[in-house]
Write a protein that holds these residues in place. Structure first.
Motif, mmCIF file in Angstrom:
data_model
loop_
_atom_site.group_PDB
_atom_site.id
_atom_site.type_symbol
_atom_site.label_atom_id
_atom_site.label_comp_id
_atom_site.label_asym_id
_atom_site.label_seq_id
_atom_site.Cartn_x
_atom_site.Cartn_y
_atom_site.Cartn_z
ATOM 1 N N VAL A 112 72.507 103.493 10.139
ATOM 2 C CA VAL A 112 72.572 103.894 8.732
ATOM 3 C C VAL A 112 71.335 103.395 7.994
ATOM 4 N N SER A 113 70.849 102.225 8.331
ATOM 5 C CA SER A 113 69.596 101.708 7.780
ATOM 6 C C SER A 113 68.538 101.715 8.872
ATOM 7 N N ARG A 114 67.302 101.499 8.473
ATOM 8 C CA ARG A 114 66.200 101.318 9.424
ATOM 9 C C ARG A 114 65.847 99.850 9.461
ATOM 10 N N MET A 115 65.569 99.339 10.654
ATOM 11 C CA MET A 115 65.347 97.915 10.810
ATOM 12 C C MET A 115 64.156 97.689 11.729
ATOM 13 N N ALA A 116 63.469 96.566 11.489
ATOM 14 C CA ALA A 116 62.360 96.159 12.332
ATOM 15 C C ALA A 116 62.473 94.670 12.596
ATOM 16 N N ALA A 117 62.027 94.242 13.771
ATOM 17 C CA ALA A 117 62.032 92.830 14.148
ATOM 18 C C ALA A 117 60.595 92.333 14.215
ATOM 19 N N VAL A 118 60.342 91.191 13.599
ATOM 20 C CA VAL A 118 59.031 90.540 13.638
ATOM 21 C C VAL A 118 59.221 89.216 14.347
ATOM 22 N N THR A 119 58.549 89.003 15.464
ATOM 23 C CA THR A 119 58.695 87.789 16.253
ATOM 24 C C THR A 119 57.344 87.161 16.505
ATOM 25 N N GLY A 120 57.359 85.859 16.709
ATOM 26 C CA GLY A 120 56.147 85.110 16.984
ATOM 27 C C GLY A 120 56.366 83.640 16.683
ATOM 28 N N ARG A 121 55.297 82.871 16.751
ATOM 29 C CA ARG A 121 55.392 81.453 16.400
ATOM 30 C C ARG A 121 55.807 81.316 14.935
ATOM 31 N N PRO A 122 56.550 80.279 14.600
ATOM 32 C CA PRO A 122 57.087 80.175 13.228
ATOM 33 C C PRO A 122 56.033 80.321 12.151
ATOM 34 N N GLU A 123 54.892 79.660 12.308
ATOM 35 C CA GLU A 123 53.865 79.739 11.272
ATOM 36 C C GLU A 123 53.241 81.127 11.201
ATOM 37 N N ALA A 124 53.134 81.799 12.351
ATOM 38 C CA ALA A 124 52.554 83.146 12.356
ATOM 39 C C ALA A 124 53.496 84.151 11.691
ATOM 40 N N VAL A 125 54.802 84.046 11.963
ATOM 41 C CA VAL A 125 55.762 84.948 11.342
ATOM 42 C C VAL A 125 55.781 84.748 9.826
ATOM 43 N N ALA A 126 55.756 83.487 9.392
ATOM 44 C CA ALA A 126 55.769 83.213 7.953
ATOM 45 C C ALA A 126 54.523 83.787 7.278
ATOM 46 N N ALA A 127 53.344 83.601 7.892
ATOM 47 C CA ALA A 127 52.117 84.140 7.314
ATOM 48 C C ALA A 127 52.127 85.670 7.310
ATOM 49 N N PHE A 128 52.656 86.256 8.358
ATOM 50 C CA PHE A 128 52.714 87.719 8.432
ATOM 51 C C PHE A 128 53.584 88.282 7.316
ATOM 52 N N LEU A 129 54.765 87.711 7.130
ATOM 53 C CA LEU A 129 55.660 88.213 6.094
ATOM 54 C C LEU A 129 55.085 88.005 4.703
ATOM 55 N N ALA A 130 54.362 86.904 4.527
ATOM 56 C CA ALA A 130 53.779 86.633 3.215
ATOM 57 C C ALA A 130 52.648 87.608 2.892
ATOM 58 N N GLY A 131 51.917 88.050 3.913
ATOM 59 C CA GLY A 131 50.769 88.914 3.661
ATOM 60 C C GLY A 131 51.053 90.395 3.735
ATOM 61 N N ALA A 132 52.199 90.793 4.294
ATOM 62 C CA ALA A 132 52.499 92.215 4.441
ATOM 63 C C ALA A 132 52.936 92.813 3.103
ATOM 64 N N GLU A 133 52.434 93.987 2.792
ATOM 65 C CA GLU A 133 52.821 94.704 1.581
ATOM 66 C C GLU A 133 54.006 95.610 1.892
ATOM 67 N N LEU A 134 55.179 94.995 1.988
ATOM 68 C CA LEU A 134 56.387 95.711 2.383
ATOM 69 C C LEU A 134 56.915 96.547 1.227
ATOM 70 N N PRO A 135 57.662 97.615 1.522
ATOM 71 C CA PRO A 135 58.287 98.392 0.437
ATOM 72 C C PRO A 135 59.177 97.498 -0.421
ATOM 73 N N PRO A 136 59.259 97.749 -1.707
ATOM 74 C CA PRO A 136 60.041 96.868 -2.591
ATOM 75 C C PRO A 136 61.510 96.780 -2.222
ATOM 76 N N GLU A 137 62.051 97.794 -1.559
ATOM 77 C CA GLU A 137 63.470 97.770 -1.212
ATOM 78 C C GLU A 137 63.752 97.051 0.102
#
Length: 716
Positions: free
Chosen positions: A618-643
């Motif tokens: 029903v929804s679309r989902m994605a998984a982001v995996t990696g070292r803890p610091e790399a995942v945190a930096a990736f999520l902070a820098g990605a321009e994700l859709p507001p929803e």
């Protein structure tokens, strides 16, 4: 006097130079590194007079280079450098991106020529094509468009998709001509399709050139392969092509045999890994050249370049084999859905069971259901009986030999009429042990890994390999163990002792049987490896159902029901005395669905619950995996859709030492986190584009430590 730039190889022997000196000079020249010639450029090479620019996609699957590159076409390559051929280019040495950008290396790499143009968007000098690998065009515009769509959907690169879509070249296969195409066959007789309410109408629409879309819940029994073949025959009768994707080589062989029996030789190609690289490439070329209009194959066949595609079909879409383990990890069902939309062709999703994705296609109205009336289901399905944990605890036979009395009787009665199938969730001897009194799992005192029976008397940890003498249950103090999930070999031993006059055969990962004779025998199999019995099995036992239902996975119930239905479909119908005994709690939803033979109802209820919880599909989902610091930096820098809703990050469990690693598992010794990103329907493309852009920015800086997977299969 010789000039300074005189070639030492050609200079004359001077007076006084001994032969030894001359030999030394020649050896020095031979070992000298001759500088490479500079690549010819737009300004310095004799170019093709018409369309002197070649647009190339290079086989370099890094995201920040996921675009076309322009090269100059030398005059001597003008005739061979056609769109679709394989080429060699010197990447980075004078080659420029279409939109500009930095240069990468200077080595020769492979690529595909996708277009010839009169001018380039780049104003500087262009490197010339180094060569044409083969004049055979293998990448057509339809396949290129499909590969681009798959790359965008899964946040991957076009080069990675083309690696999956175009098989490796075989010069010998290319040198052989493909046969002449055969005329369309007549429309096939529907036969067993008449058992379904809209089955005959579906084939009629196909044969008339229509594009019906259906989710087909196949009746149990051996007819599904012939029914798929008749759907292919109907598409060919309309003058169009057809593509069928199945989970494994055994299923492909059954459909191949059905197609040959229905249409004869030469009308279809079989694309499986078992054929070998050369034969498979020769078959693929016959499809690409238009000599063959129908294809049946396993996962990689989802990209087969069938001309005038009229039907795409997939069998058993819930099987994990349909999920590609290489980047960008596409699923065959989703690729075929893209092909049906792009090519405006018919779509058929068939299975004995029903996934929630299939139920959603019907729920949204995109596809119509192909179902049989309940009287047909009752006639084709075997009688299903259940044995729960409460009955097992009171059953002396179950405690002594792990077979409840009801199952024992079913085996005994079934052996009078034919072979009996026994499905065991695991292979091997005794993979997991538990306390006999309280059923607490037996764990290693050093690493908490599961204890296994190294032989009939010793215990050993399955993770660290340490022996565990004198084990006692930490919960109740008991010292006796029982097998919580007994493997196929151990089950075969127990049944062999219980029925000494009956032959026992096993089928599993190391040795998979395709068929067994119709005479009395016990066939012990792991899920997915069940052989087909001549005339069908007289009975089947589905053991340790709780082990399949108890997996910490969102799809545990759906997967258990699919495995049970696949095994039970090999049993004779209830009218012929076929019986199935499932050892699982009778009140659980998947068990009830098996008893009623109602996979569609189970999938619909699962879909409704997923909708309430916001889980895929029903929804679309994605998984982001990696070292803890790399995942945190990736999520902070990605321009994700507001929803976008972010779940986590949470630590990702590491696979046990020595176990098989799956795509996305952390390397040995590393600690990884995983974050799940969820968006509502309609925002999946925006999420994939944002994740691809964020990862491309990191790879451009040399950081590729984060893994992204769209539609992860295990989110539980």
């Amino acid at each position: 006097m010789s000039s300074e730039n005189e070639n030492p190889e050609h200079r004359e022997v001077r007076a006084g130079e001994a032969p030894e000196q001359l030999a030394l000079i020649r050896e020095t020249v031979r070992r000298a590194k001759v500088p490479r010639a500079k690549p010819r450029t737009w300004r310095g090479a004799a170019l093709a007079k018409e369309l002197p620019v070649a647009r190339v996609v290079v086989n370099k699957g890094v995201l920040h280079l996921d675009q076309f590159f322009d090269y100059a076409v030398p005059e001597e390559l003008d005739a061979e450098a056609r769109p679709g051929v394989r080429v060699r280019v010197r990447f980075g040495a004078g080659a420029h991106q279409v939109q500009g950008g930095r240069r990468e290396g200077g080595r020769l790499i492979d690529g595909f020529l996708v277009e010839r143009r009169a001018t380039s968007d780049y104003s500087g000098p262009l490197a010339a094509l180094a060569g044409v690998v083969s004049p055979e065009p293998v990448l057509g515009p339809e396949l290129l468009r499909l590969a681009r769509a798959v790359a965008d959907r899964y946040a991957g690169s076009l080069a990675d998709v083309l690696q999956l879509a175009v098989p490796p070249r075989s010069a010998r296969a290319e040198s052989r001509p493909s046969p002449e195409p055969l005329p369309p066959p007549p429309p096939p007789d529907p036969r067993t399709w008449r058992r379904y309410e809209q089955g005959e109408a579906f084939l009629t629409a196909l044969a008339g050139g229509g594009a019906p879309r259906a989710v087909w819940n196949a009746l149990p029994g051996p007819h599904w392969a012939d029914e798929l073949a008749r759907a292919v025959g109907a598409a060919l009768a309309s003058g169009r092509g057809a593509l069928v994707v199945v989970p494994d080589g055994r299923a492909a062989a059954r459909v191949d045999a059905a197609l040959t029996a229905l249409l004869g030789e030469g009308r279809h190609a079989l694309l499986t890994a078992e054929a070998g690289p050369e034969k498979r490439y020769r078959q693929w070329l016959a499809v690409r050249r238009g000599s063959v209009r129908a294809v049946v194959g396993t996962r990689a066949a989802m990209f087969a370049p069938v001309r005038d595609l009229g039907l795409v079909a997939i069998w058993d879409d819930g099987d994990a084999s349909h999920s590609e383990p290489h980047a960008p990890l596409p699923h065959a069902r989703e690729v075929l859905l893209l092909r049906a939309a792009h090519d405006h062709c018919a779509f058929l999703l068939g299975a004995t069971g029903c996934t929630v994705e299939a139920a959603q296609l019907v729920e949204t109205g995109w596809a119509r259901p192909l179902l049989a009336p309940r009287d047909q289901v009752r006639a084709a399905a075997p009688l299903v009986r259940t044995v729960g944990d409460t009955e097992l605890a009171r059953d002396e036979a179950a405690r002594a030999a792990r077979l409840p009395t009801l199952a024992w009787q079913a085996v005994r009665d079934g052996l009078r009429a034919g072979p009996v199938l026994v499905q065991v969730p695991r292979r091997g001897y005794v993979p997991r042990l538990a306390c006999e009194r309280c059923r607490t799992p037996a764990r290693c005192g050093h690493c908490s890994g599961p204890l296994e029976a190294a032989d009939q008397h010793a215990l050993r940890c399955g993770w660290c390999g340490r022996d565990a003498p004198g084990w006692h249950c930490p919960a109740c103090g008991g010292a006796r163990l029982r097998a919580s999930v007994v493997g196929a070999r151990r089950t075969a031993e127990e049944l062999g002792r219980a029925f000494p006059a009956v032959p026992v055969r096993t089928s599993g990962r190391d040795h998979v049987l395709d068929t067994v004779p119709g005479r009395p025998a016990l066939v012990v199999s792991t899920p997915g490896a069940e052989p087909v019995a001549e005339g069908g099995y007289a009975a089947a036992l589905l053991l340790d159902g709780w082990a399949m239902l108890g997996r910490p996975d969102l799809r545990a119930g759906e997967e258990a029901l699919r495995r049970w239905l696949d095994a039970a479909s090999l049993v004779r119908g209830q009218d012929e005395g076929g019986t199935v005994v499932v050892v699982a709690e009778p009140t659980l939803r998947p068990v009830q669905a098996l008893v009623r033979w109602d996979p569609v109802g189970h999938a619909q209820r699962e879909l409704a619950e997923r909708a309430e919880l916001g889980f895929p599909p029903v929804s679309r989902m994605a998984a982001v995996t990696g070292r803890p610091e790399a995942v945190a930096a990736f999520l902070a820098g990605a321009e994700l859709p507001p929803e976008t809703e972010t779940l986590g990050p949470v630590p990702l469990p590491a696979p046990p030492p020595g176990g098989a690693r799956r795509p996305g598992d952390p390397p040995p010794g590393e600690s990884w986190d995983r974050a799940l990103l969820r968006v509502p329907p309609g925002s999946g493309s925006a999420l994939a584009a944002a994740l691809k852009a964020a990862r491309a920015g990191r790879t451009a800086r040399g950081d590729d430590s984060v893994r992204v997977r769209i539609d992860p299969p295990d989110i539980g």
